[in-house]
Design a protein around this motif. Structure first.
Motif, mmCIF file in Angstrom:
data_model
loop_
_atom_site.group_PDB
_atom_site.id
_atom_site.type_symbol
_atom_site.label_atom_id
_atom_site.label_comp_id
_atom_site.label_asym_id
_atom_site.label_seq_id
_atom_site.Cartn_x
_atom_site.Cartn_y
_atom_site.Cartn_z
ATOM 1 N N ASP A 1 0.783 -1.352 0.150
ATOM 2 C CA ASP A 1 -0.053 0.127 0.059
ATOM 3 C C ASP A 1 1.165 1.275 0.105
ATOM 4 O OD1 ASP A 1 -2.686 -1.337 -0.007
ATOM 5 O OD2 ASP A 1 -2.527 -1.622 2.027
ATOM 6 N N VAL A 2 2.301 1.143 -0.132
ATOM 7 C CA VAL A 2 3.103 2.123 -0.223
ATOM 8 C C VAL A 2 3.600 2.485 -1.502
ATOM 9 C CG1 VAL A 2 5.178 3.032 0.839
ATOM 10 C CG2 VAL A 2 3.777 1.814 2.195
ATOM 11 N N HIS A 3 3.700 3.674 -1.967
ATOM 12 C CA HIS A 3 4.371 3.913 -3.310
ATOM 13 C C HIS A 3 5.827 4.737 -3.086
ATOM 14 C CE1 HIS A 3 0.790 4.054 -5.687
ATOM 15 N NE2 HIS A 3 0.055 4.182 -4.707
ATOM 16 N N PHE A 4 6.520 4.047 -3.632
ATOM 17 C CA PHE A 4 8.151 4.023 -3.433
ATOM 18 C C PHE A 4 8.670 5.225 -4.510
ATOM 19 C CE2 PHE A 4 7.241 0.491 -1.125
ATOM 20 C CZ PHE A 4 7.836 0.301 -0.001
ATOM 21 N N CYS A 5 9.332 6.301 -4.013
ATOM 22 C CA CYS A 5 9.527 7.303 -4.724
ATOM 23 C C CYS A 5 11.235 7.181 -5.019
ATOM 24 C CB CYS A 5 9.070 8.593 -4.236
ATOM 25 S SG CYS A 5 7.518 8.897 -3.934
ATOM 26 N N PHE A 6 11.599 7.223 -6.187
ATOM 27 C CA PHE A 6 13.055 7.430 -6.472
ATOM 28 C C PHE A 6 13.352 8.475 -7.474
ATOM 29 C CE2 PHE A 6 10.978 3.704 -8.264
ATOM 30 C CZ PHE A 6 11.333 3.762 -9.453
ATOM 31 N N ALA A 7 14.583 8.577 -7.893
ATOM 32 C CA ALA A 7 14.957 9.656 -8.926
ATOM 33 C C ALA A 7 14.072 9.406 -10.177
ATOM 34 C CB ALA A 7 16.432 9.380 -9.279
ATOM 35 N N HIS A 8 13.838 10.772 -10.684
ATOM 36 C CA HIS A 8 12.869 10.889 -11.707
ATOM 37 C C HIS A 8 13.568 10.292 -12.981
ATOM 38 C CE1 HIS A 8 9.631 12.306 -14.238
ATOM 39 N NE2 HIS A 8 10.385 13.119 -15.200
ATOM 40 N N SER A 9 14.947 10.498 -13.193
ATOM 41 C CA SER A 9 15.454 9.825 -14.410
ATOM 42 C C SER A 9 15.529 8.550 -14.201
ATOM 43 C CB SER A 9 16.842 10.545 -14.350
ATOM 44 O OG SER A 9 17.577 9.930 -13.259
ATOM 45 N N LEU A 10 15.571 7.771 -13.074
ATOM 46 C CA LEU A 10 15.406 6.427 -13.170
ATOM 47 C C LEU A 10 14.013 6.009 -13.265
ATOM 48 C CD1 LEU A 10 17.602 4.043 -12.307
ATOM 49 C CD2 LEU A 10 17.025 4.156 -10.207
ATOM 50 N N TYR A 11 13.187 6.766 -12.677
ATOM 51 C CA TYR A 11 11.609 6.176 -12.835
ATOM 52 C C TYR A 11 11.361 6.241 -14.315
ATOM 53 C CZ TYR A 11 6.582 6.797 -12.525
ATOM 54 O OH TYR A 11 5.276 6.581 -12.726
ATOM 55 N N MET A 12 11.778 7.163 -15.018
ATOM 56 C CA MET A 12 11.431 7.228 -16.425
ATOM 57 C C MET A 12 12.233 6.301 -17.394
ATOM 58 S SD MET A 12 9.062 9.298 -16.393
ATOM 59 C CE MET A 12 8.682 9.600 -18.232
ATOM 60 N N SER A 13 13.276 5.754 -17.004
ATOM 61 C CA SER A 13 13.949 4.839 -17.832
ATOM 62 C C SER A 13 13.309 3.408 -17.786
ATOM 63 C CB SER A 13 15.300 4.641 -17.097
ATOM 64 O OG SER A 13 15.392 4.376 -15.795
ATOM 65 N N PRO A 14 13.185 2.908 -18.892
ATOM 66 C CA PRO A 14 12.184 1.851 -19.046
ATOM 67 C C PRO A 14 12.511 0.575 -18.424
ATOM 68 C CG PRO A 14 13.759 2.026 -21.145
ATOM 69 C CD PRO A 14 13.817 3.388 -20.189
ATOM 70 N N ARG B 1 -1.367 15.247 -2.285
ATOM 71 C CA ARG B 1 -2.773 15.518 -2.382
ATOM 72 C C ARG B 1 -3.939 14.356 -2.296
ATOM 73 N NH1 ARG B 1 -0.504 19.712 -5.632
ATOM 74 N NH2 ARG B 1 -0.818 18.642 -7.719
ATOM 75 N N GLN B 2 -3.237 13.227 -2.922
ATOM 76 C CA GLN B 2 -4.210 12.233 -2.801
ATOM 77 C C GLN B 2 -4.078 11.245 -1.548
ATOM 78 O OE1 GLN B 2 -4.084 9.999 -6.580
ATOM 79 N NE2 GLN B 2 -2.915 11.554 -7.580
ATOM 80 N N GLY B 3 -3.285 11.865 -0.547
ATOM 81 C CA GLY B 3 -3.224 11.183 0.678
ATOM 82 C C GLY B 3 -2.563 9.750 0.388
ATOM 83 N N LYS B 4 -1.893 9.426 -0.432
ATOM 84 C CA LYS B 4 -1.007 8.146 -0.633
ATOM 85 C C LYS B 4 0.104 7.971 0.314
ATOM 86 C CE LYS B 4 -1.695 7.776 -5.585
ATOM 87 N NZ LYS B 4 -1.258 7.609 -6.863
ATOM 88 N N HIS B 5 0.514 6.640 0.989
ATOM 89 C CA HIS B 5 1.543 6.508 1.563
ATOM 90 C C HIS B 5 2.572 6.561 0.750
ATOM 91 C CE1 HIS B 5 -1.232 5.697 5.033
ATOM 92 N NE2 HIS B 5 -1.679 4.678 4.370
ATOM 93 N N LEU B 6 3.800 6.979 1.268
ATOM 94 C CA LEU B 6 4.950 7.444 0.263
ATOM 95 C C LEU B 6 6.342 6.644 1.064
ATOM 96 C CD1 LEU B 6 4.212 10.764 -1.231
ATOM 97 C CD2 LEU B 6 3.620 8.345 -2.354
ATOM 98 N N ALA B 7 7.139 6.438 0.211
ATOM 99 C CA ALA B 7 8.617 5.937 0.675
ATOM 100 C C ALA B 7 9.533 6.839 -0.063
ATOM 101 C CB ALA B 7 8.781 4.501 0.946
ATOM 102 N N LEU B 8 10.668 7.270 0.608
ATOM 103 C CA LEU B 8 11.758 7.921 0.073
ATOM 104 C C LEU B 8 12.823 7.563 0.666
ATOM 105 C CD1 LEU B 8 12.255 10.552 -2.007
ATOM 106 C CD2 LEU B 8 11.756 12.113 0.052
ATOM 107 N N ILE B 9 13.934 7.853 -0.122
ATOM 108 C CA ILE B 9 15.280 8.082 0.412
ATOM 109 C C ILE B 9 15.894 9.134 0.261
ATOM 110 C CG2 ILE B 9 17.827 6.721 0.264
ATOM 111 C CD1 ILE B 9 16.592 4.546 -1.350
ATOM 112 N N PRO B 10 15.895 9.928 1.415
ATOM 113 C CA PRO B 10 16.234 11.386 1.308
ATOM 114 C C PRO B 10 17.511 11.844 0.949
ATOM 115 C CG PRO B 10 15.555 10.695 3.744
ATOM 116 C CD PRO B 10 15.191 9.688 2.920
ATOM 117 N N GLY B 11 18.492 10.731 1.235
ATOM 118 C CA GLY B 11 20.001 10.918 1.036
ATOM 119 C C GLY B 11 20.354 11.017 -0.490
ATOM 120 N N GLY B 12 19.549 10.199 -1.299
ATOM 121 C CA GLY B 12 19.730 10.100 -2.683
ATOM 122 C C GLY B 12 21.067 9.870 -3.185
ATOM 123 N N LEU B 13 21.465 10.107 -4.423
ATOM 124 C CA LEU B 13 22.788 9.830 -4.965
ATOM 125 C C LEU B 13 23.940 10.475 -4.178
ATOM 126 C CD1 LEU B 13 22.152 10.856 -8.818
ATOM 127 C CD2 LEU B 13 22.161 8.595 -7.528
#
Length: 390
Positions: free
Chosen positions: A200-213, A238-250
């Motif tokens: 039920d969690v949406h995992f957010c990561f770098a946009h360039s990696l998210y868009m790579s096929p 805004r949709q109230g989704k549960h999210l996950a993020l790695i704030p430290g990034g690259l």
């Protein structure tokens, strides 16, 4: 109910823990004996294949446009056709949201059990509150499927864990939650263990990696991928989704070393501002022994961190000696999800508001690390472990 952080159990004892399992759970992955071969060696091999596929999809995905261009230029139509087919599969809708396809569930099942056998042990704990549950109630069939995690553990070290709930569970586990995973490591295997389990969690990561096929396709098969860029996260919040993020990034990946526990957090305040604006609660997550999955060459940090600013990875990794692209298997991976930090909803937070709550989050992260480092490393090694804040 016992502590919401009730540990995941070995497959052999999973049935005994049913009565004390956490409410925030994952889809049923069934009996591993029905999903993979009973041979431990064969399961280890399948785990190596799954993790290798994860690493290769990550690396090759960034290079896919160039490979496709070369295939078209030299008229290698078979290669071009395969790449284009994978691109189409990565972007087309598969099935209605919230109703996972059986093939996806089967692949998740395969990855959960095989990767658990690759590492020496895999443990996942929850502190304080149950895992976030979707605001929209799942179908009756999916409710019947829910149960506790079943991954291979080291029962001796489990006894030392402080991952437990010492206070009444007064929080609503349907409240929008942002899980913040540390450290990034080289390839974020602790993060991956959560991706496979938190449906039920949406995992957010770098946009360039998210868009790579290629990596997008792999991520869609294993979880709920999302972009970590600001507009995408604002829309999800805004949709109230549960999210996950790695704030430290690259940057956090770049400074990874086996000799120190480092998190790149001092300048990372955007997630706090967004959480204040949308009324999210924050949950720190620490992946113990993540730093030991890969070695990462040190030095030249100014140049490598400059590369990170342009979305270029700055890691120089080396994994398992026979196959360097695979993580080192003699690792006890322990992922601990801390209790929620409740934030007020402030539509227009001031810089002082952001700094205040960022400091509280960093304090919660440090406390999470200190509480659980003995369970992860043992008493003697834990004495030498300090969390470095970059």
């Amino acid at each position: 109910m016992t502590a919401a952080s009730e540990k995941t159990t070995t497959t052999a004892t999973a049935a005994k823990s049913t009565a004390t399992m956490p409410k925030f759970v994952l889809a049923n992955h069934g009996n591993p004996g029905t999903a993979v071969a009973t041979s431990v060696q064969w399961q280890w091999f399948l785990g190596a294949f799954c993790l290798g596929l994860f690493v290769v999809s990550w690396v090759t995905s960034l290079a896919s446009p160039f490979v496709l261009g070369l295939a078209l230029y030299f008229q290698i139509w078979t290669v071009a056709g395969v790449i284009l087919s994978l691109v189409v599969l990565a972007y087309i809708p598969w099935y209605p949201p919230g109703d996972p396809h059986p093939l996806k569930q089967a692949f998740q099942q395969f990855c959960v059990y095989s990767t658990s056998y690759y590492f020496r042990s895999v443990r996942v704990f929850f502190e304080g509150q149950d895992v976030p549950k979707a605001n929209n109630e799942p179908s009756q069939e999916r409710q019947q499927q829910q149960r506790s995690l079943t991954t291979k553990t080291d029962s001796k070290s489990d006894k030392n864990s402080n991952a437990k709930n010492d206070t009444p569970n007064t929080n609503d586990n349907t409240k929008p939650t942002l899980l913040l995973v540390h450290p990034h490591g080289v390839f974020s295997f602790g993060w991956s263990m959560l991706v496979l389990r938190l449906h039920d969690v949406h995992f957010c990561f770098a946009h360039s990696l998210y868009m790579s096929p290629f990596f997008r396709l792999f991520s869609r098969l294993t979880g709920n991928p999302a972009s970590a860029n600001k507009p995408a996260m604002q829309a999800a919040m805004r949709q109230g989704k549960h999210l996950a993020l790695i704030p430290g990034g690259l940057e956090e990946a770049t400074i990874t070393t086996t000799s120190a526990e480092r998190v790149y957090i001092q300048k990372r305040m955007g997630f706090v501002k967004l959480s204040l604006q949308h009324g999210y609660q924050l949950r720190p997550v620490y992946s113990f022994n993540e730093i030991n999955t890969f070695r990462n060459l040190q030095g030249m940090f100014p140049l490598r961190l400059l590369m990170n600013r342009y979305g270029i990875p700055g890691v120089i990794p080396f994994g398992w000696f026979p196959v360097p692209c695979l993580p080192r298997p003699n690792v006890d991976l322990m992922v601990v999800v801390g209790p929620p930090l409740e934030l007020p909803k402030i539509p227009d937070p001031t810089p002082e508001d952001v700094q205040t709550w960022h400091a509280k989050y960093v304090e919660a992260l440090q406390e999470l690390f200190e509480r659980n480092k003995v369970a992860a490393y043992g008493a003697e090694v834990a004495k030498t472990k300090k969390l470095e804040l970059w």
